[in-house]
Motif scaffolding. Structure first.
Motif, PDB file in Angstrom:
ATOM      1  N   PRO A 195       0.712 -15.002  14.782  1.00  0.00           N
ATOM      2  CA  PRO A 195       1.906 -14.189  14.505  1.00  0.00           C
ATOM      3  C   PRO A 195       2.572 -14.532  13.168  1.00  0.00           C
ATOM      4  N   GLU A 196       2.309 -15.763  12.662  1.00  0.00           N
ATOM      5  CA  GLU A 196       2.946 -16.178  11.402  1.00  0.00           C
ATOM      6  C   GLU A 196       2.260 -15.586  10.170  1.00  0.00           C
ATOM      7  N   ILE A 197       1.067 -14.991  10.352  1.00  0.00           N
ATOM      8  CA  ILE A 197       0.334 -14.411   9.221  1.00  0.00           C
ATOM      9  C   ILE A 197       0.577 -12.894   9.161  1.00  0.00           C
ATOM     10  N   GLU A 198       1.017 -12.450   7.995  1.00  0.00           N
ATOM     11  CA  GLU A 198       1.204 -11.011   7.786  1.00  0.00           C
ATOM     12  C   GLU A 198      -0.176 -10.369   7.588  1.00  0.00           C
ATOM     13  N   THR A 199      -0.420  -9.216   8.205  1.00  0.00           N
ATOM     14  CA  THR A 199      -1.726  -8.568   8.039  1.00  0.00           C
ATOM     15  C   THR A 199      -1.580  -7.288   7.226  1.00  0.00           C
ATOM     16  N   ASP A 200      -2.673  -6.977   6.523  1.00  0.00           N
ATOM     17  CA  ASP A 200      -2.671  -5.802   5.661  1.00  0.00           C
ATOM     18  C   ASP A 200      -4.093  -5.239   5.665  1.00  0.00           C
ATOM     19  N   TYR A 201      -4.234  -3.976   5.327  1.00  0.00           N
ATOM     20  CA  TYR A 201      -5.555  -3.370   5.229  1.00  0.00           C
ATOM     21  C   TYR A 201      -5.681  -2.616   3.916  1.00  0.00           C
ATOM     22  N   ALA A 202      -6.842  -2.685   3.261  1.00  0.00           N
ATOM     23  CA  ALA A 202      -7.103  -1.856   2.073  1.00  0.00           C
ATOM     24  C   ALA A 202      -8.570  -1.433   2.080  1.00  0.00           C
ATOM     25  N   HIS A 203      -8.804  -0.167   1.762  1.00  0.00           N
ATOM     26  CA  HIS A 203     -10.193   0.277   1.571  1.00  0.00           C
ATOM     27  C   HIS A 203     -10.775  -0.472   0.372  1.00  0.00           C
ATOM     28  N   VAL A 204     -12.098  -0.599   0.364  1.00  0.00           N
ATOM     29  CA  VAL A 204     -12.728  -1.394  -0.695  1.00  0.00           C
ATOM     30  C   VAL A 204     -12.490  -0.813  -2.092  1.00  0.00           C
ATOM     31  N   ASP A 205     -12.502   0.509  -2.197  1.00  0.00           N
ATOM     32  CA  ASP A 205     -12.274   1.106  -3.528  1.00  0.00           C
ATOM     33  C   ASP A 205     -10.843   0.824  -4.002  1.00  0.00           C
ATOM     34  N   ALA A 206      -9.891   0.967  -3.092  1.00  0.00           N
ATOM     35  CA  ALA A 206      -8.498   0.667  -3.456  1.00  0.00           C
ATOM     36  C   ALA A 206      -8.333  -0.823  -3.747  1.00  0.00           C
ATOM     37  N   THR A 207      -9.069  -1.658  -2.997  1.00  0.00           N
ATOM     38  CA  THR A 207      -8.998  -3.104  -3.247  1.00  0.00           C
ATOM     39  C   THR A 207      -9.348  -3.399  -4.705  1.00  0.00           C
ATOM     40  N   CYS A 208     -10.410  -2.738  -5.207  1.00  0.00           N
ATOM     41  CA  CYS A 208     -10.829  -2.943  -6.602  1.00  0.00           C
ATOM     42  C   CYS A 208      -9.697  -2.570  -7.548  1.00  0.00           C
ATOM     43  N   MET A 209      -9.021  -1.467  -7.232  1.00  0.00           N
ATOM     44  CA  MET A 209      -7.924  -1.030  -8.087  1.00  0.00           C
ATOM     45  C   MET A 209      -6.779  -2.052  -8.067  1.00  0.00           C
ATOM     46  N   TRP A 210      -6.402  -2.494  -6.867  1.00  0.00           N
ATOM     47  CA  TRP A 210      -5.276  -3.440  -6.763  1.00  0.00           C
ATOM     48  C   TRP A 210      -5.628  -4.797  -7.381  1.00  0.00           C
ATOM     49  N   MET A 211      -6.897  -5.181  -7.305  1.00  0.00           N
ATOM     50  CA  MET A 211      -7.299  -6.477  -7.891  1.00  0.00           C
ATOM     51  C   MET A 211      -7.031  -6.506  -9.390  1.00  0.00           C
ATOM     52  N   VAL A 212      -7.063  -5.319 -10.002  1.00  0.00           N
ATOM     53  CA  VAL A 212      -6.794  -5.231 -11.432  1.00  0.00           C
ATOM     54  C   VAL A 212      -5.310  -4.927 -11.682  1.00  0.00           C
ATOM     55  N   LYS A 213      -4.764  -4.014 -10.883  1.00  0.00           N
ATOM     56  CA  LYS A 213      -3.390  -3.548 -11.137  1.00  0.00           C
ATOM     57  C   LYS A 213      -2.333  -4.493 -10.563  1.00  0.00           C
ATOM     58  N   ASN A 214      -2.558  -4.958  -9.342  1.00  0.00           N
ATOM     59  CA  ASN A 214      -1.561  -5.809  -8.676  1.00  0.00           C
ATOM     60  C   ASN A 214      -2.205  -6.980  -7.938  1.00  0.00           C
ATOM     61  N   PRO A 215      -2.903  -7.847  -8.670  1.00  0.00           N
ATOM     62  CA  PRO A 215      -3.602  -8.952  -7.997  1.00  0.00           C
ATOM     63  C   PRO A 215      -2.654  -9.856  -7.210  1.00  0.00           C
ATOM     64  N   GLU A 216      -1.373  -9.845  -7.577  1.00  0.00           N
ATOM     65  CA  GLU A 216      -0.388 -10.687  -6.885  1.00  0.00           C
ATOM     66  C   GLU A 216      -0.149 -10.240  -5.451  1.00  0.00           C
ATOM     67  N   TRP A 217      -0.655  -9.073  -5.091  1.00  0.00           N
ATOM     68  CA  TRP A 217      -0.512  -8.628  -3.700  1.00  0.00           C
ATOM     69  C   TRP A 217      -1.398  -9.430  -2.752  1.00  0.00           C
ATOM     70  N   PHE A 218      -2.414 -10.067  -3.289  1.00  0.00           N
ATOM     71  CA  PHE A 218      -3.393 -10.732  -2.426  1.00  0.00           C
ATOM     72  C   PHE A 218      -3.123 -12.227  -2.249  1.00  0.00           C
ATOM     73  N   ASP A 219      -3.448 -12.687  -1.054  1.00  0.00           N
ATOM     74  CA  ASP A 219      -3.391 -14.123  -0.753  1.00  0.00           C
ATOM     75  C   ASP A 219      -4.782 -14.527  -0.252  1.00  0.00           C
ATOM     76  N   VAL A 220      -5.172 -14.002   0.905  1.00  0.00           N
ATOM     77  CA  VAL A 220      -6.545 -14.165   1.384  1.00  0.00           C
ATOM     78  C   VAL A 220      -7.052 -12.768   1.758  1.00  0.00           C
ATOM     79  N   VAL A 221      -8.283 -12.470   1.353  1.00  0.00           N
ATOM     80  CA  VAL A 221      -8.909 -11.178   1.636  1.00  0.00           C
ATOM     81  C   VAL A 221     -10.160 -11.442   2.458  1.00  0.00           C
ATOM     82  N   VAL A 222     -10.322 -10.749   3.571  1.00  0.00           N
ATOM     83  CA  VAL A 222     -11.543 -10.919   4.375  1.00  0.00           C
ATOM     84  C   VAL A 222     -12.326  -9.609   4.366  1.00  0.00           C
ATOM     85  N   THR A 223     -13.659  -9.721   4.212  1.00  0.00           N
ATOM     86  CA  THR A 223     -14.454  -8.501   4.121  1.00  0.00           C
ATOM     87  C   THR A 223     -15.909  -8.763   4.504  1.00  0.00           C
ATOM     88  N   ASP A 224     -16.703  -7.690   4.541  1.00  0.00           N
ATOM     89  CA  ASP A 224     -18.105  -7.862   4.945  1.00  0.00           C
ATOM     90  C   ASP A 224     -18.951  -8.364   3.767  1.00  0.00           C
TER      91      ASP A 224
END
Ligand code: IPM
Ligand code: MN
Length: 355
Positions: free
Chosen positions: A213-242
């Motif tokens: 419960p102490e961890i905030e969860t979020d979801y992003a499609h992989v294409d949007a993830t690529c965009m945010w990694m460049v535009k707003n990398p500060e949004w990420f802390d830990v990312v889990v994926t296939d």
């Protein structure tokens, strides 16, 4: 007396052996200072051995690997061997046989590193990708129908087991909790198209989230993830994926942290033998020229020591790498560092010793 760790060294192909040698230099310096040691065994698996003997990575070697505390890897991939043979036969075989089900890839910008995201600094680029490492499209499931005819069909299936997905997601939650930064875990998927695979991932993600419960969860499609990694990398802390998405987004992450010269990763089996490597390739054109950047291999060594529980030594290496970048290097690119491969290894090792 500190512990002695049994480490398997696999230099591999191209520049792999050169960067690994510098990594070994640095972990040995850190071990001396912190009072522990290594029992090192070298393995020469790779393209040269394959071309000479036909041997890729025998099962007997895997059995030996199981007895090790960790494997330290340079790079796999030889220009004279058809792509796939060594990658599948060595790298993926080790990952799968040793059940290294996590591929852990930090994306962290150190001060003084040039990044294409000029207005983002070390505060904004600091997250970790937890890539599933034994399933998905990498399983080799599928086949050909009517091969080499006009009606040929090729099928490559993505395998996602509840067990495999859950253990990866659970590792990511635990890692996020231990990291204790933003306490935010993002699932990167493609639920709008891959409606079977990522349905399983998403359901599992929400179920496991109930235990954290102490961890905030979020979801992003992989294409949007690529965009945010460049535009707003500060949004990420830990990312889990296939496995496949993790492979792709961590190359993007690597370039935002200064390139393949600095990007490291760990293939982790939390209950078995893990393997640490620079995430880039074997860079054949730079082989033997003393120009390749060894920092990625050195950072992989740092991750290995951290994994083995030698946090003090790992911390020393990270600080030494940061000092080297800030004071001694003109660039992180091969041939433009202002020093050779060996000299960078010496500089980092000296900082580790406090010299
Ligand atoms: C990586 C590499 C490997 C992968 C290749 C060499 C098989 O790109 O470690 O990211 O796709 O996993
Ligand atoms: Mn890759």
């Amino acid at each position: 007396m500190g512990k002695t760790y049994k480490i398997g060294l696999m230099g591999g192909d191209g520049t792999g052996p050169e960067v690994l040698a510098e990594g070994v230099k640095v972990i040995q310096a850190a071990a001396e200072v912190e009072g522990f040691s290594f029992d090192l065994t070298s393995y020469d698996f790779g393209g040269e051995r394959y071309m000479k003997t036909g041997e890729i990575l025998p099962d007997s070697a895997i059995e030996e690997f199981r007895e090790l505390d960790a494997i330290y890897l340079g790079a796999i991939g030889h220009p004279d061997v058809k792509p796939g043979i060594l990658e599948k036969g060595i790298l993926l075989k080790a990952r799968f046989a040793l059940d290294q089900y996590i591929n852990l890839r930090p994306v962290k910008l150190y001060p003084g590193v040039e990044t294409p995201l000029r207005d983002k600094g070390p505060e904004e680029i600091d997250y970790v990708v937890v890539r599933e490492n034994t399933e998905g499209l990498y399983c080799g499931a599928g086949g050909f129908l009517k091969k080499r005819t006009a009606d040929e069909v090729a099928i490559q299936e993505s395998i996602n087991s509840r067990k495999g997905v859950e253990r990866c997601i659970r590792y990511a939650f635990e890692y996020c909790k231990k990291r204790n930064r933003k306490n935010k875990l993002t699932l990167c998927g493609k639920t709008n198209v891959l409606t079977f695979a990522f349905d399983l991932w998403e359901r599992t993600f929400h179920e496991v989230a109930e235990d954290y419960p102490e961890i905030e969860t979020d979801y992003a499609h992989v294409d949007a993830t690529c965009m945010w990694m460049v535009k707003n990398p500060e949004w990420f802390d830990v990312v889990v994926t296939d496995n496949m998405f993790g492979d792709i987004i961590t190359d993007l992450g690597a370039i935002t942290q200064g390139g393949m010269g600095i990007a490291a990763g760990g293939n982790i089996n939390p209950e078995g033998t893990s393997m640490f490597e620079p995430i880039g390739g074997s860079a054949p054109k730079y082989t033997g020229k003393n120009v390749i950047n060894p920092l990625a291999a050195i950072c992989a060594g740092q991750m290995m020591l951290d994994h083995l529980g030698e946090e003090g030594a790992a911390d020393r290496i990270e600080k030494a790498v940061m000092q080297t970048i800030a004071k001694d290097m003109q660039s992180l690119s091969a041939g433009k560092m202002g020093h050779g491969t060996k000299e960078i290894g010496d500089i980092v090792a000296n900082y580790v010793r406090g010299e």
